[in-house]
Design a protein around this motif. Structure first.
Motif, short mmCIF file in Angstrom:
data_model
loop_
_atom_site.label_atom_id
_atom_site.label_comp_id
_atom_site.label_asym_id
_atom_site.label_seq_id
_atom_site.Cartn_x
_atom_site.Cartn_y
_atom_site.Cartn_z
N THR A 38 0.95 -1.07 -0.05
CA THR A 38 0.13 0.00 -0.28
C THR A 38 0.88 1.29 0.05
N ARG A 55 -6.43 2.29 7.11
CA ARG A 55 -7.48 3.36 7.08
C ARG A 55 -6.93 4.71 7.21
N GLU A 58 -6.22 5.93 3.49
CA GLU A 58 -7.09 5.89 2.20
C GLU A 58 -6.79 6.92 1.11
N SER A 59 -6.34 8.22 1.60
CA SER A 59 -6.26 9.30 0.60
C SER A 59 -5.03 8.80 -0.29
N VAL A 61 -4.22 5.78 -0.92
CA VAL A 61 -4.47 4.82 -2.10
C VAL A 61 -5.37 5.54 -2.99
N GLN A 62 -6.48 6.67 -2.74
CA GLN A 62 -6.98 7.07 -3.92
C GLN A 62 -6.04 7.89 -4.75
N LEU A 82 -12.64 5.81 -4.46
CA LEU A 82 -12.46 4.71 -3.57
C LEU A 82 -13.68 4.59 -2.64
N SER A 84 -14.11 1.32 -0.75
CA SER A 84 -14.02 0.46 0.34
C SER A 84 -12.50 -0.11 0.29
N LEU A 85 -12.01 -0.25 1.53
CA LEU A 85 -10.78 -0.76 1.69
C LEU A 85 -11.20 -2.06 2.72
N VAL A 96 -9.80 -3.74 -2.39
CA VAL A 96 -10.05 -2.38 -2.66
C VAL A 96 -11.32 -2.50 -3.63
N CYS A 98 -14.00 0.39 -5.96
CA CYS A 98 -14.01 1.52 -6.32
C CYS A 98 -15.25 1.82 -7.34
#
Length: 98
Positions: A38, A55, A58-59, A61-62, A82, A84-85, A96, A98
């Motif tokens: 990640t 958690r 998340e930004s 990952v986006q 995005l 959910s993770l 993940v 989207c």
């Protein structure tokens, strides 16, 4: 000849699998990969990746999705949000959506 596909599978770099599903005007993207890959996690981390760590990223990952996954429709690039993770699971994989 006219052909239409509703589901496509692909392998993208370090991703274990990716699944794109066309749902009318929307595209659902699901991919699963090793959680330690990640973006934003420290490299060489000894302990397994925790849910709290994921958690908090998340930004990141986006941004990673925005920079690496491209879906076009009607000649225009689609924005992937995005949703959910999920994970890490027992195999330290992350799902993940989207």
């Amino acid at each position: 000849m006219l052909a239409a596909a509703t589901t496509a599978h692909a392998h993208l770099g370090n991703i274990s699998y990716a699944d794109f599903e066309v749902r009318g005007p929307s595209v659902l993207l699901r991919f699963k990969y090793a959680a330690h890959l990640t973006p934003g996690l420290p490299t060489g981390q000894e302990a397994p990746t925790s849910r709290a760590q994921l958690r908090s990223l998340e930004s990141a990952v986006q941004r990673w999705i925005d920079e690496t996954v491209v879906v076009h429709s009607g000649g225009e690039r689609c924005a992937l949000a995005l949703d959910s993770l999920v994970g890490p699971d027992a195999n330290q994989d992350l799902l993940v959506t989207c």
